[in-house]
Design a protein around this motif. Structure first.
Motif, short mmCIF file in Angstrom:
data_model
loop_
_atom_site.label_atom_id
_atom_site.label_comp_id
_atom_site.label_asym_id
_atom_site.label_seq_id
_atom_site.Cartn_x
_atom_site.Cartn_y
_atom_site.Cartn_z
N HIS A 132 0.84 -1.20 0.00
CA HIS A 132 0.00 0.00 0.00
C HIS A 132 0.87 1.26 0.00
O HIS A 132 1.90 1.29 0.67
N VAL A 134 0.55 3.88 1.62
CA VAL A 134 0.78 4.32 3.00
C VAL A 134 1.96 3.55 3.60
O VAL A 134 2.71 4.09 4.42
N VAL A 156 3.80 8.62 7.87
CA VAL A 156 3.76 8.84 6.41
C VAL A 156 4.54 10.11 6.09
O VAL A 156 4.38 11.13 6.76
N ASP A 157 5.38 10.02 5.08
CA ASP A 157 6.12 11.19 4.59
C ASP A 157 6.53 10.90 3.14
O ASP A 157 6.49 9.75 2.71
N HIS A 158 6.88 11.94 2.40
CA HIS A 158 7.34 11.79 1.01
C HIS A 158 6.30 11.11 0.12
O HIS A 158 6.65 10.47 -0.86
N TYR A 159 5.01 11.24 0.50
CA TYR A 159 3.97 10.50 -0.22
C TYR A 159 3.97 10.81 -1.72
O TYR A 159 3.80 9.93 -2.56
N GLN A 160 4.17 12.09 -2.06
CA GLN A 160 4.09 12.48 -3.48
C GLN A 160 5.40 12.27 -4.23
O GLN A 160 5.44 12.46 -5.45
N ASP A 161 6.45 11.88 -3.52
CA ASP A 161 7.73 11.61 -4.19
C ASP A 161 7.77 10.15 -4.61
O ASP A 161 8.29 9.29 -3.89
N THR A 180 1.63 6.38 -5.69
CA THR A 180 0.43 6.84 -5.00
C THR A 180 -0.78 5.99 -5.40
O THR A 180 -0.74 5.25 -6.40
N VAL A 181 -1.83 6.10 -4.64
CA VAL A 181 -3.09 5.44 -4.99
C VAL A 181 -3.54 5.90 -6.38
O VAL A 181 -3.95 5.08 -7.22
N ALA A 182 -3.46 7.20 -6.63
CA ALA A 182 -3.89 7.74 -7.92
C ALA A 182 -3.12 7.09 -9.07
O ALA A 182 -3.70 6.71 -10.09
N TRP B 154 3.56 12.64 9.05
CA TRP B 154 2.12 12.60 9.24
C TRP B 154 1.76 11.25 9.86
O TRP B 154 2.07 10.22 9.28
N VAL B 198 -8.76 9.08 -10.71
CA VAL B 198 -8.52 9.36 -9.29
C VAL B 198 -7.31 10.29 -9.20
O VAL B 198 -6.31 10.07 -9.88
N GLU B 200 -4.78 12.71 -6.47
CA GLU B 200 -4.35 13.18 -5.15
C GLU B 200 -3.48 14.41 -5.40
O GLU B 200 -2.27 14.28 -5.60
N LYS B 202 -1.17 17.64 -5.69
CA LYS B 202 0.03 18.13 -5.01
C LYS B 202 0.40 19.47 -5.64
O LYS B 202 0.01 19.75 -6.77
N THR B 218 3.46 18.02 -0.13
CA THR B 218 3.89 16.84 -0.90
C THR B 218 4.19 15.67 0.04
O THR B 218 4.46 14.57 -0.43
N ARG B 219 4.15 15.93 1.34
CA ARG B 219 4.58 14.90 2.30
C ARG B 219 3.48 13.91 2.62
O ARG B 219 3.74 12.80 3.03
#
Lengths: 234, 234
Positions: A132, A134, A156-161, A180-182, B154, B198, B200, B202, B218-219
């Motif tokens: 996942h 996450v 959670v961190d750096h999700y968009q990287d 990412t999920v997207a 987060w 979908v 998300e 940023k 972005t985190r």
């Protein structure tokens, strides 16, 4: 190591998400099936038990395939050593493509979605599990602990990287790819798939009663499962 | 308070996710549109600027609707005070239903998906944004801070415990509802929708250059946007 994990030795029923994964599979009788990242071959065995026509189990690791041939051989099963990025089957070769916890090892998810779509017959199904977002966002891939060693929460961190993560798994550095999920959903849509189901498995009440320590598995999602279908008519 | 937030005063361009939201909307010309949780009515104004046939802006808050009537009135716009759970329009009343950051306030997401589906014409679109499950999982809905006050990461917890969360927002207790990604997607599928996208959102590189403090966005994902369509032919 990997071969000592319950899911390796005892097969699918030792994998917590198996019941959910199985529920996403279409009827397999007489189907031509591809298993991407087959590991020890437990899914290939299951597929043939469901009276599929045939199954190809693909894995990049010769060690995995050795074990697969040893533990889960049988009529209709072919094991093939190949990187998932190199899939190159004729269009319409399969009715069902499945992949269990392998796609987080590829840096070429969108390419694989397109190749799987191409390899499927019209109306064919693609069902996979992967780590996942996450879970994969931070390289530590671990809980955040309090001073007494208790699990405070999942960080959670750096999700968009999106991209490469070097994680420790069973005392080895393992390269994985965070998405990412997207990206997971849109990669399928862009390849031409219809999304038919998304699942984030959690322990059932029965499992929680038997294994109270599994409670932490409700605190954050560890896997995401997606079922997609190639449209029947274009 | 809410009316002092940039997105309330300055409208859509002050909302970071607006460009992505807009990209998910179908062409609006001559369309009959419903806006669920219209707030100050900025989306209703935009819809009419796109030469839609009409738009109904629904909100439960009379205070919001007062502001909407004041700031964003015009031909073709009707404001309606109603709870989103009580939607009861004749089948096929709308071509497009949109909702911006409202669905995390309902405890009846699946019901609303079904009602929206019913209210749409064949081929109609449902586009919404809602707070991301990563954002809503913990009631604190805040960063985890280090001893020097820095944002460490987060925190995620209670992810699988869907339901009510009492969050602090602008010094007020606000009741929201946490749902998983799977629930958001499957509620649409169960209602009969096709998932078309979908997102998300940023901050773009340009935004990051102008507002370096946006880097934290972005985190972790804060919103999830989903575009869905009612099939044209059944």
């Amino acid at each position: 190591n990997y071969s000592q994990m319950a899911r390796s030795v005892e097969g699918l029923n030792a994998a917590g998400e198996w019941e959910v994964f199985r529920s996403l599979l279409p009827p397999l009788q007489d189907k031509r099936v591809l298993d991407i990242g087959c590991g020890f071959g437990w899914h290939c065995r299951y597929v043939m038990e469901q009276q599929a026509a045939s199954v190809i189990g693909m894995d990049l690791s010769e060690k995995m395939l050795e074990q697969a041939r040893l533990r889960n051989n049988g009529p209709g099963i072919t094991y093939l050593r190949e990187a998932m990025e190199d899939i190159d089957f004729p269009p319409g070769s399969f009715d069902v493509v499945l992949s269990s916890l392998a796609l987080h090892y590829t840096g070429h998810y969108d390419l694989i979605c397109r190749k799987v779509h191409n390899s499927l017959s019209a109306g064919g199904h693609f069902v996979f599990s992967t780590e996942h977002p996450v879970f994969t966002a931070m390289e530590t891939q671990d809980w955040y602990y309090g001073t007494a060693g208790q699990r405070l929460h999942w960080p959670v961190d750096h999700y968009q990287d999106e991209g490469r993560r070097v994680a420790r798994f069973l005392d080895t550095d393992v390269v994985k790819y965070h998405r990412t999920v997207a990206t997971l959903i849109n990669g399928l849509l862009d390849a031409g798939f219809i999304i038919t189901r998304v699942e984030e498995p959690k322990p059932s009440p029965a499992v929680l009663e038997k294994y109270p320590e599994m409670k932490d598995e409700t605190r954050r999602p560890i896997f995401i499962l997606i079922a997609a279908q190639k449209p029947s008519a274009v």
